[in-house]
Every structure is written in structure tokens, then in C-alpha cells.
Write an enzyme that holds these catalytic residues in place. Structure first.
Site, PDB file in Angstrom:
ATOM      1  N   SER A  39       1.417  75.165 -60.138  1.00 41.93           N
ATOM      2  CA  SER A  39       1.495  75.350 -61.593  1.00 41.93           C
ATOM      3  C   SER A  39       1.848  76.785 -61.961  1.00 41.93           C
ATOM      4  O   SER A  39       1.633  77.724 -61.197  1.00 41.93           O
ATOM      5  CB  SER A  39       0.158  75.004 -62.234  1.00 41.93           C
ATOM      6  OG  SER A  39      -0.263  73.730 -61.844  1.00 41.93           O
TER       7      SER A  39
HETATM    8  N1  SAH Z   1      -2.680  72.915 -59.697  1.00 43.30           N
HETATM    9  C1  SAH Z   1      -1.822  72.533 -58.610  1.00 43.30           C
HETATM   10  C2  SAH Z   1      -0.710  71.677 -59.160  1.00 43.30           C
HETATM   11  C3  SAH Z   1      -0.211  70.683 -58.215  1.00 43.30           C
HETATM   12  S1  SAH Z   1       1.065  69.614 -58.853  1.00 43.30           S
HETATM   13  C4  SAH Z   1      -1.275  73.809 -57.990  1.00 43.30           C
HETATM   14  O1  SAH Z   1      -1.324  74.833 -58.674  1.00 43.30           O
HETATM   15  O2  SAH Z   1      -0.804  73.799 -56.868  1.00 43.30           O
HETATM   16  C5  SAH Z   1       0.241  68.105 -59.041  1.00 43.30           C
HETATM   17  C6  SAH Z   1      -0.319  67.439 -57.808  1.00 43.30           C
HETATM   18  O3  SAH Z   1      -0.841  66.174 -58.218  1.00 43.30           O
HETATM   19  C7  SAH Z   1       0.682  67.138 -56.700  1.00 43.30           C
HETATM   20  O4  SAH Z   1       0.260  67.733 -55.513  1.00 43.30           O
HETATM   21  C8  SAH Z   1       0.670  65.609 -56.589  1.00 43.30           C
HETATM   22  O5  SAH Z   1       0.816  65.118 -55.266  1.00 43.30           O
HETATM   23  C9  SAH Z   1      -0.715  65.270 -57.147  1.00 43.30           C
HETATM   24  N2  SAH Z   1      -0.844  63.910 -57.663  1.00 43.30           N
HETATM   25  C10 SAH Z   1       0.061  63.167 -58.351  1.00 43.30           C
HETATM   26  N3  SAH Z   1      -0.450  61.943 -58.619  1.00 43.30           N
HETATM   27  C11 SAH Z   1      -1.709  61.916 -58.096  1.00 43.30           C
HETATM   28  C12 SAH Z   1      -2.737  60.924 -58.057  1.00 43.30           C
HETATM   29  N4  SAH Z   1      -2.594  59.723 -58.596  1.00 43.30           N
HETATM   30  N5  SAH Z   1      -3.896  61.254 -57.447  1.00 43.30           N
HETATM   31  C13 SAH Z   1      -4.078  62.470 -56.872  1.00 43.30           C
HETATM   32  N6  SAH Z   1      -3.136  63.435 -56.876  1.00 43.30           N
HETATM   33  C14 SAH Z   1      -1.970  63.171 -57.492  1.00 43.30           C
END
Ligand code: SAH
Length: 207
Positions: free
Chosen positions: A57
Site C-alpha cells: 500500500s
Molecule cells: N497492506 C498490505 C497490502 C497488500 S495488498 C501491504 O502494505 O503490503 C492486498 C492483499 O490482500 C494481497 O496480498 C492479496 O493477496 C490479499 N487478499 C486478496 N483477497 C484476499 C482474501 N479473500 N483473503 C485474504 N487476503 C486476500
């Protein structure tokens, strides 16, 4: 000025004023959550790739989510759906007593877990799975943060909030906004905080 000090100055200009949030941002170098090829770019104020089509993010949005939780007196237990790189997980672990985090991509979950361990962060429980259902077994939470977008706020997550607790979730399809939903005794109160752009929360089968 170090990069992290510069980032703090930038966040202050964007209405991140809580000193606890500014402090954890300063203490948590973003490059430690990225592939070594992207270290230079870790200084950008943008989302960056972390593999598997996912992104870390933008620091401002992570900071805004944490500041909003603190404004709602969240202290104890927080659930994060979408661990990703673990950047926001690590910062939240420094602000709150306990953090539970769910990720549906195994490889991302493994590297996030390893990074937090290396950084001596031990108050996080990791789960590999589909976060649509939340993580009920861990009880109700003071705060729930979803780092992927949904068309509408899932009812099942609201039920996992404690009274007074707060859910932060990007809502919408072509146009998304970060919603803050607070659980009151007889109703939920929703406020839209900011226009955002997150990848969708994926439902169903795991990769
Ligand atoms: N705050 C994190 C953002 C990651 S992006 C950072 O700063 O790195 C969002 C994440 O949500 C991704 O890794 C994706 O694989 C995960 N995601 C998407 N759908 C999901 C679900 N149903 N359950 C768990 N994780 C999920």
C-alpha cells in the site's frame, strides 16, 4: 534528513497528525518489505509490486487507516485482511496489543511472517486463507482493516467487531472510497474517508 523522516514530513502535510502513527512510520523502513530490486523505489509515495499481481500500500493510506483506528480508541485487538508484504502488519503490531492477519497467497504469507520475525515482532498471528469470512475463532476485534476492495461492506465482518469497534474497508468498484464503519449498540455508523484504489478482495479458492 533520512528517508523515514522525510516521509513523516510528507504525511504531516496530508493530515496525519497522530504522533504514535508518525513514530511507527519512522521506525518501520518500507524497503525492508520489498524485493531488493525495488529498494530505490520504496521512497515513492505509491503502491509498489510485491509479486503475484499484488502491491504494497501507499504509506499515506496505511497511515490514515492506523490513525483512524487510534481516533476510535482502538488499542487491543486488530484483524487485518490482506497481509501482503506485512508492512502495515508490522506497524500495527507496534501500535496495538495483538494483531491477527489473513493472506490468501501462501508465498506472501510466508515472506511476511519471516520479515516480522527478523524485525523481532512477535505479537502477530498469521493465517493462510480466505479473509471474506474474517477470523471468528479469534473472537471479536476492536478494529478490522481490509487492504483489498469489496463491492459492499460484508455483514460477517461487522459481526466480528466489538461494541465501539471500527472496520476500515475500501468499498466500490470503478470508484472506491475508504469506509469507516463503527459498531454502536443498535446500529452501525458509516463514514467515507477518502477516495482510494485497491485491488479487489478475491473470494473463494486459494492459489
Ligand atoms: N497492506 C498490505 C497490502 C497488500 S495488498 C501491504 O502494505 O503490503 C492486498 C492483499 O490482500 C494481497 O496480498 C492479496 O493477496 C490479499 N487478499 C486478496 N483477497 C484476499 C482474501 N479473500 N483473503 C485474504 N487476503 C486476500
Amino acid at each position: 534528513m533520512t528517508y523515514n523522516a522525510r516521509l513523516v514530513e510528507l504525511l504531516k502535510r496530508k493530515q496525519i497528525v497522530d504522533h504514535r502513527v508518525l513514530h511507527v512510520v519512522e521506525q518501520t523502513p518500507r524497503y525492508r518489505f520489498l524485493d531488493s530490486a525495488l529498494v530505490e523505489k520504496s521512497f515513492d509515495q505509491t503502491a509498489l509490486p510485491i509479486g503475484f499481481g499484488q502491491t504494497i500500500s501507499q504509506p499515506y493510506i496505511s497511515a490514515l487507516m492506523m490513525q483512524t483506528l487510534l481516533q476510535h480508541q482502538v488499542q487491543d485487538s486488530v484483524l487485518e485482511i490482506g497481509t501482503g508484504s506485512g508492512y502495515q502488519t508490522a506497524m500495527m503490531a507496534k501500535l496495538f496489543t495483538r494483531v491477527a492477519t489473513i493472506e490468501r497467497i501462501k508465498a506472501l504469507q510466508i515472506s511476511a511472517r519471516r520479515r516480522l520475525k527478523q524485525q523481532d515482532i512477535h505479537n502477530v498471528q498469521f493465517k493462510y486463507g480466505d479473509g471474506w469470512q474474517g477470523w471468528e475463532a479469534k473472537g471479536a476485534y476492536d478494529g478490522i482493516v481490509v487492504t483489498a476492495s469489496v463491492p459492499e461492506v460484508p455483514e460477517i465482518l461487522l459481526k466480528q467487531l466489538k461494541l465501539g469497534g471500527c472496520l476500515l474497508i475500501p468499498v466500490g468498484e470503478t470508484h472506491q472510497e475508504l469506509a469507516c464503519v463503527v459498531r454502536h449498540k443498535h446500529r452501525y455508523e458509516t463514514k467515507m474517508l477518502e477516495t482510494v484504489r485497491f485491488a479487489p478482495l478475491v473470494r473463494g479458492d486459494l492459489d
